[in-house]
Design an enzyme around this catalytic site. Structure first.
Site, PDB file in Angstrom:
ATOM      1  N   TYR A  42       3.345  -1.754  -6.914  1.00  9.84           N
ATOM      2  CA  TYR A  42       2.435  -2.565  -7.408  1.00  9.84           C
ATOM      3  C   TYR A  42       2.932  -3.935  -8.039  1.00  9.84           C
ATOM      4  O   TYR A  42       3.592  -4.445  -7.318  1.00  9.84           O
ATOM      5  CB  TYR A  42       1.614  -1.881  -8.760  1.00  9.84           C
ATOM      6  CG  TYR A  42       0.146  -2.510  -8.651  1.00  9.84           C
ATOM      7  CD1 TYR A  42      -0.608  -2.885  -7.807  1.00  9.84           C
ATOM      8  CD2 TYR A  42      -0.266  -3.117  -9.987  1.00  9.84           C
ATOM      9  CE1 TYR A  42      -1.985  -3.461  -8.123  1.00  9.84           C
ATOM     10  CE2 TYR A  42      -1.315  -3.586 -10.574  1.00  9.84           C
ATOM     11  CZ  TYR A  42      -2.412  -3.913  -9.201  1.00  9.84           C
ATOM     12  OH  TYR A  42      -3.379  -4.674  -9.666  1.00  9.84           O
ATOM     13  N   LYS A  97     -15.371  14.871   9.850  1.00 11.25           N
ATOM     14  CA  LYS A  97     -14.965  13.943  11.281  1.00 11.25           C
ATOM     15  C   LYS A  97     -13.653  13.440  10.844  1.00 11.25           C
ATOM     16  O   LYS A  97     -12.606  13.455  11.622  1.00 11.25           O
ATOM     17  CB  LYS A  97     -15.960  12.754  11.514  1.00 11.25           C
ATOM     18  CG  LYS A  97     -15.777  11.977  12.872  1.00 11.25           C
ATOM     19  CD  LYS A  97     -16.223  12.922  13.861  1.00 11.25           C
ATOM     20  CE  LYS A  97     -16.174  12.107  15.298  1.00 11.25           C
ATOM     21  NZ  LYS A  97     -17.189  12.690  16.209  1.00 11.25           N
TER      22      LYS A  97
END
Length: 752
Positions: A42, A97
């Protein structure tokens, strides 16, 4: 046939609830341990790749997950066979999925459910999310909105957009059709093809078939109002009109006369005996209505023995399963940074699948399905668990994408690419799936010895309801009923066979066998009666010994050593008898077996050679080609230690025996498992990382397994008991219901 795989409401809810809600999680792929790690991940370190991407957007594929990330997008307006459930209720399907993307092609995926039925709103939302993803998989959006959404997004986005309900079904259908026509000797351009069902999947099927050479007027499309012909106005739209044929035919019955091919994505029973009888010689039937086909294979073959039949069902040959297509299409498209998935890429996928089905089927696939599979009328489509799919289909898709100019990053080294795809395959999932398929074919009567434990009862219920075989539960009827009812599965009581000493007709013969074995070991008949009638482990073993069951699972409620001692009253399962315990560790896509984890306390070099041989046999029964390492704290003689000597000598014992598997040692674990470190020892006889580790003693085996289980997050299967005359598997006291089920499956497959 479908009734052999009963999934109850409780089973499904428990699966999605435990161990944590849902089916997905997010894991960091970079170190996150130190302050420096966080500063790189970060602020301030993240600014550098941000600036690089701002300067050159293509580097987003280098510095972020974009290149291997697909969005599964739905509004829930056409969920499976359930209809319009809405966005939120579709989330379990979309998570599923995403799981399939990861499982079959190592594609990361996030499900996104959009709470609107406005096509413009969906288009705008997906476009705005475009920078995040390398591809978009549209799912379960009703027609005709799905056509509008996909067409617009394809035009307005520069990443692949693919509606799997349309094109996934079309690709697998095309693959099967290619092989069916190959078998019958027909050419697609000469065939008369009838499609029943002009929804999303049906339109996509006929479009792809035409793209492959079928002639427009040879393709008759039917919907609920009959044939779609030029001039028809009722129930028409622009997508149906595109496939209106010049014909005098008006009904499905008329269209089927003389037809070579029937493609069905409609409703149960749409094809009658008369229709099938009127078709041409060697008719090809794709009856893909969900969940019940337009005509079953049994019905079709009774009328037309010359028919080639495919369905969407896993319990029939020739399953049209979308999982054969979409993971590999996206894998190939992502790897060339494709702008789109075009017809050429879909046809390449279909052709690759068709060609794969014509090749010899690997032994592990035949082993998994319990029968030899070979190209023919009952095998025109590969099985979803064929390990070759990952390195066969994506390269074909990638080549087609490069040839048609949609690739932004063409693959230069195709051989290297194929090798990298092989490395993506997770063998653990394939192994377990193969075991379950074999068990289903075996239909073993499985004895679950500890019917007073709800984990064991759940495993027994799942074993039977999954169609794996008959579950025989040893326990008291009232106790079993109460425990099942308390767990919310009281209806399962009637399905299980509850066995105990009080209700069996065989107790006298059980006691006679036990007395024969124990009379010279200090046991009198009263001792034998107590053992046979009151100890469930001994009673279950006697059931197995008499052939009143085909396999035994026990050990979930007592320590393994104690249970093994009780089993020894009925079977010869000591170290001297050749028994060995082998534990399988499934971790980070690898399978490693550790032995001996159960029987030998402090084995000699001869014992170690025996253990290695047993463990190698267990590996082969799991579908692995064994590479055995004798592991120690020393490597090939250094440092010298008396405790390492036997590990050094054990390979020589195998040399003298002429063992038929790879082995070497002694070596440290990192040498055995890390190919880069192994390269420092060019004389090492192993051709790759070891998958069987033979350890110096049982205590070191136990420490290794439990350490990996606790800190390495490994899935532990075992110890697998090998070298006993009957299939017996021991669970641990910490086993879950799923762990117990896995052991039952291993027993059914006679692993060990």
């Amino acid at each position: 046939m479908a009734g052999n795989n009963k999934i109850t409401r409780e089973d499904a809810l428990a699966y999605h609830l435990e161990p944590t809600p849902g089916k997905l999680t997010v894991n960091a792929s970079t170190p996150m341990s130190t302050q420096r790690d966080l500063s790189l991940a970060y602020s301030p370190g993240v600014a550098v790749p941000c600036e690089a991407i701002a300067e050159n957007p293509e580097t987003a594929y280098d510095y972020t997950t974009k290149g291997n990330l697909v969005a599964v997008v739905s509004n829930g307006s056409a969920v499976l066979g359930l209809g319009n459930l809405g966005a939120l209720a579709s989330k379990p399907v979309m998570e599923g999925k995403s799981v399939l993307f990861k499982r079959f092609a190592d594609v990361n995926s996030i499900d996104i459910e959009l709470d609107t039925e406005d096509p413009d709103a969906i288009i705008q939302a997906v476009k705005l999310m475009g920078p995040t993803f390398g591809g978009i998989n549209l799912e379960d959006i009703k027609a005709p909105e799905c056509f509008i959404i996909e067409q617009r997004l394809k035009k307005e986005m520069d990443i692949p957009v693919f509606h799997d309900d349309q094109h996934g079904t079309a690709v697998i259908t095309a693959a099967g059709l290619l092989n069916a026509l190959h078998i019958t000797g027909k050419k697609i351009e000469d065939c008369r093809i009838v499609l029943n069902g002009a929804g999303a999947a049906g339109i996509a099927c006929i479009e792809l078939v035409k793209a492959m050479g079928a002639k427009h007027d040879n393709c008759i499309v039917c919907d609920t109002k009959g044939v779609i012909y030029q001039g028809r106005t009722e129930g028409m739209n622009q997508w149906k009109s595109a496939h209106a044929a010049r014909t005098d035919l008006r009904t499905l019955t008329e269209a089927m006369k003389g037809a070579d091919v029937f493609l069905g994505v409609s409703v149960k029973g749409a094809v009658t005996a008369e229709m099938l009888q009127s078709m041409a010689d060697d008719p090809v039937i794709f009856a893909m209505a969900n969940p019940d086909p337009e005509i079953t294979p049994e019905e079709a073959h009774a009328i037309r023995p010359d028919a080639i039949v495919a369905t969407g069902r896993s319990d029939y040959p020739n399953q049209v399963n979308n999982v054969l297509g979409f993971p590999y299409l996206f894998r190939g498209a992502l790897d060339i940074r494709a702008r789109a998935i075009n017809d050429e890429m879909k046809i390449a996928c279909a052709q690759a699948l068709a060609e794969l089905a014509r090749e010899d089927v690997p032994d592990e696939v035949a082993l998994a399905y319990g029968r030899k599979l070979s190209f023919g009328r009952d095998y025109i489509i590969p099985t979803p668990f064929d390990p070759r799919l990952i390195h066969t289909v994506p390269p074909a898709v990638a080549r087609a994408g490069m040839d048609t100019g949609v690739a932004r990053k063409p693959i230069v080294d195709m051989a290297g690419y194929e090798q990298s795809l092989r490395a993506r395959m997770d063998p653990t999932a394939s192994m377990l799936q193969g075991m379950f398929a074999r068990a289903k074919g075996t239909q073993a009567r499985m004895i679950f010895a500890e019917g007073d434990d709800i984990r064991v009862l759940r495993a027994a219920v799942t074993y039977q309801r999954s169609g794996l075989g008959k579950a025989l539960v040893v326990g008291r009827e009232d106790d079993v009923r109460e425990r099942l009812e308390a767990a919310g599965i009281g209806d399962a009581y009637r399905e299980l066979e509850i066995v105990n000493a009080r209700n069996t007709r065989h107790l006298d013969s059980y006691k006679e066998l036990l007395y024969t074995r124990l009379q010279r070991k200090g046991y009198d008949r009263s001792d034998v009666h107590r053992l046979a009638a009151r100890d469930r482990h001994v009673f279950s073993s006697l059931m197995l010994a008499h052939g009143h069951g085909d396999g035994l699972v026990t050990g979930a409620t007592r320590k393994s050593a104690h249970v093994l001692g009780l089993i020894n009253t009925v079977f010869d399962a000591t170290a001297e008898d050749g028994a060995v315990g082998v534990t399988a560790l499934l971790v980070k896509g690898r399978i490693v077996l550790i032995a001996d984890t159960l029987v030998h306390e402090w084995p000699s070099q001869t014992d170690l050679a025996d253990i290695a041989t047993r463990a190698a046999g267990t590996a082969r029964s799991l579908g692995l080609e064994p590479r055995v390492a004798f592991v120690s704290f020393s490597t090939f003689g250094y440092p010298v230690s008396e405790r390492a000597t036997k590990m050094h000598e054990a390979p020589r014992v195998l040399d003298e025996r002429g063992a038929d598997f790879e082995y070497d040692g002694e070596m440290t674990v990192d040498v055995a498992l890390d190919p880069d470190i192994m390269e420092q020892y060019p004389f090492c006889r192993l051709t790759g990382p070891a998958n069987v580790l033979v350890v110096p003693a049982r205590h070191s085996a136990s420490i290794s397994v439990k350490l990996m289980q606790q800190l390495g997050d490994a899935t532990v299967i075992g110890p697998i008991l090998s070298g006993v005359g009957k299939p017996i598997q021991l669970c641990s006291a910490t086993s879950t219901a799923n762990d117990i089920l896995n052991m039952a499956v291993l027993a059914a497959c006679k692993v060990g």
